[in-house]
Design a protein around this motif. Structure first.
Motif, PDB file in Angstrom:
ATOM      1  N   ASN A 295      44.962  77.139  40.421  1.00 34.48           N
ATOM      2  CA  ASN A 295      43.836  76.300  40.008  1.00 34.48           C
ATOM      3  C   ASN A 295      44.318  74.912  39.597  1.00 34.48           C
ATOM      4  OD1 ASN A 295      43.275  79.307  38.623  1.00 34.48           O
ATOM      5  ND2 ASN A 295      41.626  78.533  39.937  1.00 34.48           N
ATOM      6  N   LEU A 296      45.577  74.847  39.165  1.00 33.98           N
ATOM      7  CA  LEU A 296      46.163  73.597  38.680  1.00 33.98           C
ATOM      8  C   LEU A 296      47.589  73.483  39.181  1.00 33.98           C
ATOM      9  CD1 LEU A 296      46.237  71.058  36.787  1.00 33.98           C
ATOM     10  CD2 LEU A 296      46.968  72.615  34.958  1.00 33.98           C
ATOM     11  N   ILE A 297      47.915  72.336  39.782  1.00 32.40           N
ATOM     12  CA  ILE A 297      49.296  72.014  40.161  1.00 32.40           C
ATOM     13  C   ILE A 297      49.823  70.972  39.189  1.00 32.40           C
ATOM     14  CG2 ILE A 297      50.720  70.803  41.871  1.00 32.40           C
ATOM     15  CD1 ILE A 297      49.095  72.112  44.062  1.00 32.40           C
ATOM     16  N   ILE A 298      51.026  71.204  38.680  1.00 32.79           N
ATOM     17  CA  ILE A 298      51.725  70.208  37.857  1.00 32.79           C
ATOM     18  C   ILE A 298      53.014  69.840  38.579  1.00 32.79           C
ATOM     19  CG2 ILE A 298      52.698  69.639  35.605  1.00 32.79           C
ATOM     20  CD1 ILE A 298      51.140  71.972  34.411  1.00 32.79           C
ATOM     21  N   THR A 299      53.182  68.576  38.913  1.00 30.27           N
ATOM     22  CA  THR A 299      54.443  68.148  39.510  1.00 30.27           C
ATOM     23  C   THR A 299      55.424  67.776  38.403  1.00 30.27           C
ATOM     24  OG1 THR A 299      53.994  65.764  39.645  1.00 30.27           O
ATOM     25  CG2 THR A 299      53.154  67.144  41.433  1.00 30.27           C
TER      26      THR A 299
END
Length: 589
Positions: free
Chosen positions: A138-142
């Motif tokens: 649901n959420l991508i964090i780079t």
């Protein structure tokens, strides 16, 4: 015996060019230490205070509170979070730190490090699609990437995935339209330090999140316990050691010295034959980082991240052993490529002893994972900005006509800006590029290699010739009583040293008592200096044979100070960086 005096000395520039700060000298009770620190911008000992409370405030990082709110909500709502990292040591430490902290907070979190041979660098549309298929986030964090990933962010949004970018790379363009962007180098950010690396940014974001959740009575985490990862990533990525980074590295080193670090670091140190109780920041760069980087260069960085994530000693040892094997393979490939590269340069300069202002090389059989190291070796040997290319064939998208380059530069030439100048002058030439002052990466078509080389050389012609001659600096001479273990210990402990806060280097003139060659490549000297009552040991690793004369009597050397440990005893040792024979001994006639 008579002595023939040739009067050869080293050409050195004093690092400190202004009058000595007497107040600083009095604070330190040492002219030498005051001279060293003042040359690095320190004018009061408060500037070397590394108490953790001296860290810059997280609130000043643009976008951090928006990022914290998004991550906090994702944890509370049980959303799946995917960390997308980078395939170097900074990326590995950033990924490990975020995964550890988020799991401690109860988050549903996985991580993905793009295989450089399949996906290339950053949050590309392909890696978003691949990550979505594997983990349904649901959420991508780079971490340590994303500031140029406009297409990747657009793809994620089309798939209904929110994106938080945490990065530190330079950019001259607006940030991608992610849901939050945290980068001290993004346009409009006025954070007090531009020099956080990827893991430093990750630390700030996680620290801010932990504080936010504690204040609300939610499950939180101790982020400071992972300063060992922050210190490792900062040194590995050549982060400039301004005061903020020196604080982070100092406290990370302290954790390792106490054995209170992730077991993967202890296992890697064991493989490298280093004692965790006594390591310095140098060991990050020379012992730990190359082994972790080898995973991303030769295989897949997932091995390196898992080594930093595990809490099981047996698993850490297994993974560290695998990293060691990959590093040995990397060294073998690197040596072969470096020999090829030197041979090419020598053939090109057969009729011109002066190399071009920029070294640009490509071979069909070169390994993409090692081109950055080879570029660095060329830069050191020839003192020229160097770019080494290798084929960019990718397993997932099929054979490509692209080649990928890795650049390393010298003082005075901001290599990312130079590449940008080429891109602006030739808009169709470079497909992708990014990086820093001293290192960058880019992609071009193989058919455009020679055109790129000519365009780069044209930009470099605008630089004065003096830039391409290495200026060697000295912190001056030592007093006789400073040739001691106590002074070396004080020097080592007064600060961490590294990029932007360079280790002290001194020079002096000595008599040679005796010499010997070790392993056919290292020069070991026993020296005498006026006022010092005992012989001084010195070693020149991989010495330049053409600069040495076995009859040497007087020498002028540039050196750093070290402590040599042998069979449980310690002794002072000078590590020679350069040497000139001033006079030689000859039989009297």
């Amino acid at each position: 015996m008579v002595y023939q005096d040739s009067q050869k000395t080293l050409t050195l520039s004093p690092r400190l060019t202004e009058p000595l700060n007497q107040a600083l000298r009095d604070q330190l009770d040492s002219s030498t230490l005051a001279r060293v620190l003042q040359a690095r911008g320190v004018h009061d000992i408060s500037q070397i205070d590394t108490h953790i409370c001296q860290l810059l405030a997280a609130a000043d990082l643009m976008g951090i509170d928006t990022a914290v709110t998004l991550i906090d909500t994702a944890i509370d709502q049980g959303e799946r979070i995917l960390i997308v990292g980078d395939f170097d040591c900074d990326g590995a430490t950033s990924t490990a730190l975020m995964v550890r902290v988020l799991r401690q907070m109860g988050a549903l979190v996985d991580f993905l490090v793009p295989d450089r041979f399949k996906f290339g660098y950053g949050l590309t549309p392909q890696i978003v699609e691949h990550g979505a298929a594997l983990y349904r986030p649901n959420l991508i964090i780079t971490v340590d990437n994303g500031i140029s990933s406009h297409d990747g962010v657009a793809t994620a949004h089309q798939m209904g995935i929110k994106v938080v970018i945490t990065d530190h790379h330079l950019t001259t363009k607006p940030s991608p339209p992610a849901d939050a962007v945290v980068n001290p180098n993004q346009l409009g950010c006025h954070f007090g330090s531009r020099y956080l690396v990827g893991v430093g940014v990750a630390f700030y974001v996680m620290g801010r999140l932990a504080k936010h959740r504690r204040q609300l009575g939610k499950s939180s985490a101790s982020v400071a316990k992972y300063l060992d990862l922050v210190a490792l990533g900062t040194i590995a990525d050549l982060g400039v050691l301004d005061k903020n980074n020196r604080i982070l590295v100092t406290h990370g080193l302290q954790l390792i010295h106490q054995g209170q670090c992730v077991v993967g670091i202890l296992a890697i140190l064991e493989q490298a034959g280093r004692q965790y109780q006594t390591i310095t920041s140098d060991d990050f760069g020379f012992a730990i980082a190359p082994r972790i980087n080898a995973a991303g260069r030769m295989d897949n960085m997932r091995i390196g991240v898992e080594c930093l994530l595990t809490d099981d000693w047996g698993e850490a040892h297994r993974l560290a052993s695998k990293l060691n094997q990959l590093n040995q393979a990397r060294r073998h490939v690197e040596m072969s490529m470096k020999d090829d590269a030197i041979a090419i340069v020598q053939s090109l300069s057969e009729f011109d002893e002066t190399p071009p202002k920029g070294i640009v090389l490509y071979q069909d059989d070169w390994h993409q994972g090692v081109i950055g190291i080879v570029a660095g070796r060329l830069k050191e040997k020839l003192y020229r900005p160097s770019i080494v290319f290798a084929p960019a064939d990718t397993a997932l998208v099929g054979k490509s006509d692209d080649i990928k380059g890795s650049a390393r530069s010298i003082a005075g030439i901001h290599i990312r800006d130079v590449i940008e100048s080429v891109a602006l002058a030739h808009p169709d030439l470079i497909k992708h590029f990014g990086g820093h002052a001293m290192a960058a990466g880019l992609t071009i078509q193989k058919a455009d290699f020679e055109r790129f080389n000519q365009a780069l050389q044209a930009v470099l012609l605008d630089f004065d010739d003096d830039v391409f001659y290495e200026q060697k600096f000295t912190d001056g001479a030592l007093l006789p009583d400073e040739f001691s273990l106590s002074f070396v210990d004080r020097l080592k402990n007064i600060s961490v040293w590294g990029n932007g806060f360079v280790p002290p280097v001194f020079d002096g003139k000595f008599e040679v008592i005796n010499h010997r060659i070790l392993k056919d490549k290292h020069l070991k000297l026993s020296l005498k200096m006026a006022g010092v009552q005992y012989p001084i040991d010195a070693i020149w690793f991989n010495y330049q044979a053409d600069s040495w004369d076995y009859r040497a009597f007087g020498v002028h050397i540039l050196y750093t100070l070290d402590i040599n440990e042998w069979q449980g005893s310690q002794s002072l040792q000078l590590v020679i960086k350069d040497l000139a024979v001033m006079s030689v001994a000859a039989l009297s006639v």
